[in-house]
Enzyme design. Structure first.
Site, mmCIF file in Angstrom:
data_model
loop_
_atom_site.group_PDB
_atom_site.id
_atom_site.type_symbol
_atom_site.label_atom_id
_atom_site.label_comp_id
_atom_site.label_asym_id
_atom_site.label_seq_id
_atom_site.Cartn_x
_atom_site.Cartn_y
_atom_site.Cartn_z
ATOM 1 N N LYS A 37 -71.097 53.149 -3.966
ATOM 2 C CA LYS A 37 -70.425 53.468 -2.915
ATOM 3 C C LYS A 37 -70.363 52.499 -1.690
ATOM 4 C CE LYS A 37 -73.340 57.136 -1.838
ATOM 5 N NZ LYS A 37 -74.301 56.719 -2.828
ATOM 6 N N ARG A 112 -73.852 64.465 2.251
ATOM 7 C CA ARG A 112 -74.668 64.449 0.876
ATOM 8 C C ARG A 112 -74.990 65.768 0.791
ATOM 9 N NH1 ARG A 112 -76.496 58.516 1.250
ATOM 10 N NH2 ARG A 112 -77.552 58.207 -0.638
ATOM 11 N N ARG A 151 -81.634 46.528 -9.258
ATOM 12 C CA ARG A 151 -80.941 46.006 -8.092
ATOM 13 C C ARG A 151 -81.605 45.045 -6.861
ATOM 14 N NH1 ARG A 151 -77.590 50.549 -4.693
ATOM 15 N NH2 ARG A 151 -79.403 51.375 -3.928
ATOM 16 N N ARG A 185 -84.870 46.867 -2.365
ATOM 17 C CA ARG A 185 -85.197 47.976 -1.066
ATOM 18 C C ARG A 185 -86.356 48.866 -1.505
ATOM 19 N NH1 ARG A 185 -79.547 51.174 -0.328
ATOM 20 N NH2 ARG A 185 -81.307 52.927 -0.505
ATOM 21 N N ARG A 196 -85.195 59.989 -6.144
ATOM 22 C CA ARG A 196 -83.846 59.941 -5.580
ATOM 23 C C ARG A 196 -83.037 60.914 -6.295
ATOM 24 N NH1 ARG A 196 -82.757 54.035 -4.316
ATOM 25 N NH2 ARG A 196 -81.009 54.847 -3.214
HETATM 26 P P1 AMP Z 1 -78.468 55.109 0.997
HETATM 27 O O1 AMP Z 1 -78.368 53.632 1.532
HETATM 28 O O2 AMP Z 1 -77.127 55.717 1.167
HETATM 29 O O3 AMP Z 1 -78.787 55.118 -0.468
HETATM 30 O O4 AMP Z 1 -79.380 55.887 1.770
HETATM 31 C C1 AMP Z 1 -80.890 55.661 2.016
HETATM 32 C C2 AMP Z 1 -81.730 56.708 2.041
HETATM 33 O O5 AMP Z 1 -81.295 57.349 3.645
HETATM 34 C C3 AMP Z 1 -81.516 57.896 1.204
HETATM 35 O O6 AMP Z 1 -82.089 57.869 0.144
HETATM 36 C C4 AMP Z 1 -81.990 59.186 2.058
HETATM 37 O O7 AMP Z 1 -83.318 59.279 2.315
HETATM 38 C C5 AMP Z 1 -81.336 58.795 3.460
HETATM 39 N N1 AMP Z 1 -79.986 59.195 3.704
HETATM 40 C C6 AMP Z 1 -78.851 58.342 3.900
HETATM 41 N N2 AMP Z 1 -77.595 59.206 4.033
HETATM 42 C C7 AMP Z 1 -78.286 60.291 4.028
HETATM 43 C C8 AMP Z 1 -77.539 61.777 4.006
HETATM 44 N N3 AMP Z 1 -76.342 61.738 4.225
HETATM 45 N N4 AMP Z 1 -78.300 63.072 4.256
HETATM 46 C C9 AMP Z 1 -79.626 62.916 4.138
HETATM 47 N N5 AMP Z 1 -80.385 61.693 3.764
HETATM 48 C C10 AMP Z 1 -79.468 60.601 3.626
#
Ligand code: AMP
Length: 252
Positions: A37, A112, A151, A185, A196
């Site tokens: 994404k 999400r 990653r 990360r 996750r």
């Molecule tokens: P990402 O970089 O998009 O994988 O986001 C990293 C982490 O941030 C996720 O594993 C969630 O813990 C939190 N997070 C990001 N976006 C959301 C969302 N829309 N709703 C809830 N938690 C989020």
């Protein structure tokens, strides 16, 4: 698609606001963790000339700044869980108040959950706008697991993404593009990855159903090359996104 980039050499944030008079364009990217994404959202943001708004990046920035929102979010992020909807919506709403988002945005990682999707509809409705399409990058869960496990991300501002097997850097541990050191990360560590996927895929499939029901879902296969996925997305937006001319007097 007929909407061109301005080509005036100004960075998006510096552009005068009256250029935003045409209808804003909001797209949401949907896909599991590791579906690509972020990479695709960056490419689409350039192609469509709107900002890239990543909820994960906003949370990480809040963490780094030591804000109360960041420390609240950390409790969920560190274990691979979703941050509660109320906190997430508040943070994204603030970002959408920034002047550059009057042109629209590619929302990456938000919504999400279905309540987040409904909250987004209300937020955009207040701006006289709506989601133009939900872009679903379809990648099988086994492949997501494989991708997340190897990653590595660079420390530069653009956070270029590498993979131990499928996209190793030319020099071990160093970004090919900006020379910064690569890092993993915290939530890409093996123990967190399974949580996750277990916690985040079921609500994501509900979001896919939500946008299918509203006729906005555009699904593309996500296991192709980065370039091929981008061109499928742009092709799909072109077909899906033909819209009538902006309504006079509509708020930008
Ligand atoms: P990402 O970089 O998009 O994988 O986001 C990293 C982490 O941030 C996720 O594993 C969630 O813990 C939190 N997070 C990001 N976006 C959301 C969302 N829309 N709703 C809830 N938690 C989020």
């Amino acid at each position: 698609m007929t909407r061109g980039r301005s080509g005036n050499g100004m960075r998006p944030a510096e552009r005068p606001l009256d250029e935003t008079a045409s209808a804003p364009r909001f797209f949401v990217m949907v896909g599991g963790p590791g579906a690509g994404k972020g990479t695709q959202a960056q490419r689409l943001a350039v192609a469509l000339d709107v900002p890239h708004v990543s909820s994960g990046d906003l949370f990480r920035a809040a963490l780094e700044s030591g804000s109360p929102l960041g420390s609240e979010a950390r409790r969920f992020m560190d274990r691979g869980a979703l941050v509660p909807d109320e906190l997430t919506v508040r943070m994204v709403a603030q970002r959408l108040d920034d002047p550059d988002a009057r042109r629209g945005a590619i929302l990456d990682g938000f919504p999400r959950t279905v309540p987040q999707a409904r909250a987004l509809d209300r937020l955009l409705d207040r701006r006289g706008a709506g989601v133009e399409a939900a872009l679903y990058i379809d990648v099988a869960p086994d492949e997501l697991l494989r991708r997340l496990s190897g990653r590595w991300i660079c420390r530069g501002p653009e956070q270029h993404v590498y993979h131990e097997r499928s996209r190793p850097p030319l020099r071990a541990g160093i970004c090919d593009i900006d020379g910064t050191k690569l890092r993993q990360r915290a939530d890409d560590r093996p123990a967190t990855i399974r949580t996750r996927l277990a916690e985040q895929l079921p609500p994501m499939y509900e979001v896919v159903d939500h946008y299918t029901d509203s006729g906005l879902l555009v699904a593309v296969p996500g296991e192709d090359t980065v370039e091929a996925v981008t061109s499928s997305l742009l092709g799909a937006i072109g077909k899906h996104g033909e819209r009538p001319a902006p309504v006079p007097g509509m708020r930008a």
